[in-house]
Scaffold this motif. Structure first.
Motif, PDB file in Angstrom:
ATOM      1  N   GLU A   5      -2.023  11.545  10.958  1.00  0.00           N
ATOM      2  CA  GLU A   5      -2.412  10.179  10.618  1.00  0.00           C
ATOM      3  C   GLU A   5      -1.814   9.769   9.280  1.00  0.00           C
ATOM      4  OE1 GLU A   5      -6.714   9.256  12.486  1.00  0.00           O
ATOM      5  OE2 GLU A   5      -6.731  10.705  10.852  1.00  0.00           O
ATOM      6  N   ALA A   6      -1.539   8.474   9.151  1.00  0.00           N
ATOM      7  CA  ALA A   6      -1.142   7.914   7.863  1.00  0.00           C
ATOM      8  C   ALA A   6      -2.420   7.467   7.164  1.00  0.00           C
ATOM      9  CB  ALA A   6      -0.207   6.732   8.060  1.00  0.00           C
ATOM     10  N   ILE A   7      -2.639   7.962   5.949  1.00  0.00           N
ATOM     11  CA  ILE A   7      -3.860   7.654   5.208  1.00  0.00           C
ATOM     12  C   ILE A   7      -3.501   6.864   3.959  1.00  0.00           C
ATOM     13  CG2 ILE A   7      -5.884   8.602   4.047  1.00  0.00           C
ATOM     14  CD1 ILE A   7      -5.603  11.069   5.776  1.00  0.00           C
ATOM     15  N   CYS A   8      -4.112   5.709   3.811  1.00  0.00           N
ATOM     16  CA  CYS A   8      -3.868   4.861   2.642  1.00  0.00           C
ATOM     17  C   CYS A   8      -4.558   5.466   1.419  1.00  0.00           C
ATOM     18  CB  CYS A   8      -4.394   3.455   2.905  1.00  0.00           C
ATOM     19  SG  CYS A   8      -4.212   2.329   1.506  1.00  0.00           S
ATOM     20  N   VAL A   9      -3.793   5.685   0.342  1.00  0.00           N
ATOM     21  CA  VAL A   9      -4.370   6.249  -0.880  1.00  0.00           C
ATOM     22  C   VAL A   9      -4.392   5.242  -2.034  1.00  0.00           C
ATOM     23  CG1 VAL A   9      -3.745   8.620  -0.268  1.00  0.00           C
ATOM     24  CG2 VAL A   9      -2.157   7.238  -1.609  1.00  0.00           C
ATOM     25  N   GLN A  10      -3.672   4.135  -1.881  1.00  0.00           N
ATOM     26  CA  GLN A  10      -3.718   3.069  -2.884  1.00  0.00           C
ATOM     27  C   GLN A  10      -3.257   1.779  -2.227  1.00  0.00           C
ATOM     28  OE1 GLN A  10      -5.245   1.699  -5.280  1.00  0.00           O
ATOM     29  NE2 GLN A  10      -4.661   3.170  -6.887  1.00  0.00           N
ATOM     30  N   ALA A  11      -3.840   0.658  -2.634  1.00  0.00           N
ATOM     31  CA  ALA A  11      -3.489  -0.619  -2.008  1.00  0.00           C
ATOM     32  C   ALA A  11      -3.751  -1.773  -2.964  1.00  0.00           C
ATOM     33  CB  ALA A  11      -4.290  -0.821  -0.726  1.00  0.00           C
ATOM     34  N   VAL A  12      -2.950  -2.820  -2.817  1.00  0.00           N
ATOM     35  CA  VAL A  12      -3.141  -4.062  -3.565  1.00  0.00           C
ATOM     36  C   VAL A  12      -2.999  -5.206  -2.566  1.00  0.00           C
ATOM     37  CG1 VAL A  12      -2.306  -5.557  -5.413  1.00  0.00           C
ATOM     38  CG2 VAL A  12      -2.199  -3.065  -5.687  1.00  0.00           C
ATOM     39  N   ASP A  13      -4.035  -6.017  -2.443  1.00  0.00           N
ATOM     40  CA  ASP A  13      -3.995  -7.128  -1.501  1.00  0.00           C
ATOM     41  C   ASP A  13      -3.031  -8.215  -1.969  1.00  0.00           C
ATOM     42  OD1 ASP A  13      -7.411  -7.282  -0.201  1.00  0.00           O
ATOM     43  OD2 ASP A  13      -5.666  -6.094   0.384  1.00  0.00           O
ATOM     44  N   GLY A  14      -2.445  -8.908  -1.006  1.00  0.00           N
ATOM     45  CA  GLY A  14      -1.547 -10.010  -1.313  1.00  0.00           C
ATOM     46  C   GLY A  14      -2.311 -11.250  -1.738  1.00  0.00           C
ATOM     47  N   THR A  15      -1.564 -12.287  -2.082  1.00  0.00           N
ATOM     48  CA  THR A  15      -2.170 -13.528  -2.567  1.00  0.00           C
ATOM     49  C   THR A  15      -2.176 -14.623  -1.511  1.00  0.00           C
ATOM     50  OG1 THR A  15      -0.017 -14.189  -3.470  1.00  0.00           O
ATOM     51  CG2 THR A  15      -1.527 -13.028  -4.952  1.00  0.00           C
ATOM     52  N   ARG A  16      -1.552 -14.378  -0.368  1.00  0.00           N
ATOM     53  CA  ARG A  16      -1.505 -15.398   0.684  1.00  0.00           C
ATOM     54  C   ARG A  16      -2.877 -15.575   1.320  1.00  0.00           C
ATOM     55  NH1 ARG A  16       3.701 -16.636   2.493  1.00  0.00           N
ATOM     56  NH2 ARG A  16       5.220 -15.954   0.934  1.00  0.00           N
TER      57      ARG A  16
ATOM     58  N   HIS B 252       0.830  -1.200   0.000  1.00  0.00           N
ATOM     59  CA  HIS B 252       0.000   0.000   0.000  1.00  0.00           C
ATOM     60  C   HIS B 252       0.864   1.248   0.000  1.00  0.00           C
ATOM     61  CE1 HIS B 252       0.311  -0.365   4.566  1.00  0.00           C
ATOM     62  NE2 HIS B 252       0.487  -1.602   4.159  1.00  0.00           N
ATOM     63  N   VAL B 253       0.244   2.353  -0.411  1.00  0.00           N
ATOM     64  CA  VAL B 253       0.886   3.665  -0.419  1.00  0.00           C
ATOM     65  C   VAL B 253       0.059   4.582   0.463  1.00  0.00           C
ATOM     66  CG1 VAL B 253       1.284   5.735  -1.820  1.00  0.00           C
ATOM     67  CG2 VAL B 253       2.046   3.516  -2.641  1.00  0.00           C
ATOM     68  N   GLY B 254       0.750   5.383   1.280  1.00  0.00           N
ATOM     69  CA  GLY B 254       0.037   6.292   2.171  1.00  0.00           C
ATOM     70  C   GLY B 254       0.676   7.661   2.221  1.00  0.00           C
ATOM     71  N   ILE B 255      -0.105   8.622   2.682  1.00  0.00           N
ATOM     72  CA  ILE B 255       0.372   9.989   2.880  1.00  0.00           C
ATOM     73  C   ILE B 255       0.147  10.360   4.343  1.00  0.00           C
ATOM     74  CG2 ILE B 255      -0.088  10.679   0.500  1.00  0.00           C
ATOM     75  CD1 ILE B 255      -2.644  12.077   1.573  1.00  0.00           C
ATOM     76  N   LEU B 256       0.765  11.445   4.765  1.00  0.00           N
ATOM     77  CA  LEU B 256       0.608  11.936   6.133  1.00  0.00           C
ATOM     78  C   LEU B 256      -0.348  13.119   6.125  1.00  0.00           C
ATOM     79  CD1 LEU B 256       1.684  11.660   9.087  1.00  0.00           C
ATOM     80  CD2 LEU B 256       3.382  13.396   8.489  1.00  0.00           C
ATOM     81  N   TYR B 257      -1.383  13.056   6.968  1.00  0.00           N
ATOM     82  CA  TYR B 257      -2.325  14.171   7.052  1.00  0.00           C
ATOM     83  C   TYR B 257      -2.844  14.291   8.475  1.00  0.00           C
ATOM     84  CZ  TYR B 257      -6.311  17.223   6.266  1.00  0.00           C
ATOM     85  OH  TYR B 257      -7.205  18.264   6.336  1.00  0.00           O
ATOM     86  N   ASP B 258      -2.610  15.442   9.070  1.00  0.00           N
ATOM     87  CA  ASP B 258      -3.131  15.758  10.399  1.00  0.00           C
ATOM     88  C   ASP B 258      -2.805  14.668  11.421  1.00  0.00           C
ATOM     89  OD1 ASP B 258      -4.390  17.396  12.235  1.00  0.00           O
ATOM     90  OD2 ASP B 258      -6.359  16.492  11.914  1.00  0.00           O
TER      91      ASP B 258
ATOM     92  N   ALA C   1       5.127  10.696   0.303  1.00  0.00           N
ATOM     93  CA  ALA C   1       4.300   9.515   0.540  1.00  0.00           C
ATOM     94  C   ALA C   1       5.224   8.365   0.910  1.00  0.00           C
ATOM     95  CB  ALA C   1       3.472   9.181  -0.700  1.00  0.00           C
ATOM     96  N   CYS C   2       4.630   7.197   1.094  1.00  0.00           N
ATOM     97  CA  CYS C   2       5.418   6.041   1.509  1.00  0.00           C
ATOM     98  C   CYS C   2       4.801   4.785   0.916  1.00  0.00           C
ATOM     99  CB  CYS C   2       5.427   5.962   3.035  1.00  0.00           C
ATOM    100  SG  CYS C   2       6.304   4.538   3.700  1.00  0.00           S
ATOM    101  N   VAL C   3       5.637   3.847   0.498  1.00  0.00           N
ATOM    102  CA  VAL C   3       5.162   2.540   0.047  1.00  0.00           C
ATOM    103  C   VAL C   3       5.563   1.516   1.097  1.00  0.00           C
ATOM    104  CG1 VAL C   3       7.251   2.114  -1.320  1.00  0.00           C
ATOM    105  CG2 VAL C   3       5.171   0.842  -1.820  1.00  0.00           C
TER     106      VAL C   3
ATOM    107  N   LEU D 223       4.159   3.597   7.712  1.00  0.00           N
ATOM    108  CA  LEU D 223       3.896   4.726   6.818  1.00  0.00           C
ATOM    109  C   LEU D 223       4.041   6.050   7.557  1.00  0.00           C
ATOM    110  CD1 LEU D 223       0.668   3.424   4.998  1.00  0.00           C
ATOM    111  CD2 LEU D 223       2.934   3.625   3.989  1.00  0.00           C
ATOM    112  N   GLY D 224       3.387   6.133   8.717  1.00  0.00           N
ATOM    113  CA  GLY D 224       3.396   7.382   9.466  1.00  0.00           C
ATOM    114  C   GLY D 224       4.766   7.758   9.987  1.00  0.00           C
ATOM    115  N   LYS D 225       5.479   6.799  10.550  1.00  0.00           N
ATOM    116  CA  LYS D 225       6.800   7.106  11.115  1.00  0.00           C
ATOM    117  C   LYS D 225       7.788   7.524  10.029  1.00  0.00           C
ATOM    118  CE  LYS D 225       7.428   3.279  13.399  1.00  0.00           C
ATOM    119  NZ  LYS D 225       8.145   2.289  14.237  1.00  0.00           N
ATOM    120  N   ILE D 226       7.720   6.863   8.885  1.00  0.00           N
ATOM    121  CA  ILE D 226       8.641   7.210   7.797  1.00  0.00           C
ATOM    122  C   ILE D 226       8.408   8.644   7.339  1.00  0.00           C
ATOM    123  CG2 ILE D 226       9.164   6.717   5.369  1.00  0.00           C
ATOM    124  CD1 ILE D 226       8.634   3.717   6.118  1.00  0.00           C
ATOM    125  N   LEU D 227       7.152   9.065   7.280  1.00  0.00           N
ATOM    126  CA  LEU D 227       6.859  10.435   6.854  1.00  0.00           C
ATOM    127  C   LEU D 227       7.105  11.437   7.979  1.00  0.00           C
ATOM    128  CD1 LEU D 227       3.731   9.657   4.677  1.00  0.00           C
ATOM    129  CD2 LEU D 227       6.010  10.319   3.894  1.00  0.00           C
TER     130      LEU D 227
END
Length: 312
Positions: free
Chosen positions: A161-172, A153-159, A265-267, A191-195
């Protein structure tokens, strides 16, 4: 014997008197005109035939309807907007003054006409960037999900919080489910700590001052410990949530940089802690950083090939 219908048909027809029809039509026309004028004066022209939503704020709705006018015409006078919206000039003036006070409209001191201010350009640019990020990130995320079998998933930082803006589920069979719009406290997620590791000191101070809530025994709740973790993230170029939001879940991520080279953002890859052991982390880290670098290049970033930013 005369059929009944013949008797009926033989009855004299009621004459249509043109003068009477003309009078009726004129009354209806005048009544309709009066209703339309009354509707314009009371703002009924913009009324929705559906039942009124009790949660809608009338004043905010009027403000948004006013702003919509600027999509059709660049500048407006007070009188033009009042006529366009079917509102009184004092009402429209109060709306204009409020929006101007918050920096979204500019009033020309010479002509008195209103136009959109730079704050709208800032908001518009942010919306375009986030939408661009969502769709440009999707193919790299799909590739990473196929290669790792895990949810990405990819997320951004807003207020804060880390907010997911795109995601792809795994196959497991056992996997984390990510969805667009999911919010996570920044200090308890990769996601949040990296940003957070790349925000100005004043912004970080403001975030820490709100308090750091605990979600698991591993959640970082001490400001000094969080600052040390963020320092380590900057040094490594990647970060991890080690069961800090959910027990049994680990998340590993790297920053995505924009055209200025700054993290925007963060992946990340999320998986059960049992599958995210030190050896797997060592295997996943270069894949995640390469994906972050790929998305960064799509955004026009001068990022280096290993996924770290020159501005980091």
């Amino acid at each position: 014997m005369v059929p009944p219908w013949a008797v009926v048909s033989a009855a004299p027809a009621i004459p249509c008197v043109p003068s009477e029809l003309g009078l009726r039509d004129r009354v209806i026309s005048l009544y309709g005109t009066a209703l339309r004028k009354q509707g314009l004066r009371s703002g009924m022209r913009n009324e929705d035939p559906k039942p009124r939503d009790p949660y809608l704020l009338g004043s905010l709705r009027k403000g948004l309807e006013l702003l919509d006018c600027f999509a059709r015409q660049e500048t407006w006078s007070l009188a033009e907007l009042a006529a366009e919206l079917g509102q009184t000039k004092p009402t429209v003036f109060r709306i204009l003054h409020t929006i101007e006070e918050f920096g979204y409209l500019h009033k020309d001191p010479v002509t008195g006409r209103y136009s959109l201010a730079m704050r709208f350009h800032t908001l518009g640019s942010a919306a375009v960037r986030h939408e661009q990020l969502r769709w440009q990130a999707l193919p790299p995320l799909q590739d990473l999900a196929r290669e790792t079998g895990e949810t990405v998933h990819v997320g951004i930082l807003y207020d804060g919080e880390a907010i997911c803006v795109q995601a792809v589920d795994g196959t497991r069979l056992i996997r984390m489910h990510a969805f667009v719009g999911k919010r996570t406290p920044a200090h308890a997620s990769a996601l949040g700590k990296i940003l957070l590791a790349h925000v100005p000191d004043a912004e970080l101070d403001a975030f820490v001052s709100r308090g750091l809530s605990r979600f698991t025994p591993s959640t970082i709740i001490e400001p000094a410990a969080l600052r040390e973790a963020l320092h380590q993230i900057r040094a490594n170029g990647w970060g991890m949530d080690d069961e800090e939001m959910e027990v049994g879940l680990r998340c590993l991520g790297a920053p995505i940089t924009d055209h200025s080279g700054r993290p925007c953002a963060c992946v990340a890859v999320s998986a059960p802690a049992a599958r995210m052991d030190p050896q797997r982390i060592a295997t996943l880290t270069p894949l995640i950083k390469a994906t972050a670098a790929r998305i960064s290049r799509m955004l026009g970033s001068p990022s280096m090939s290993d996924g770290t930013s020159r501005a980091a």
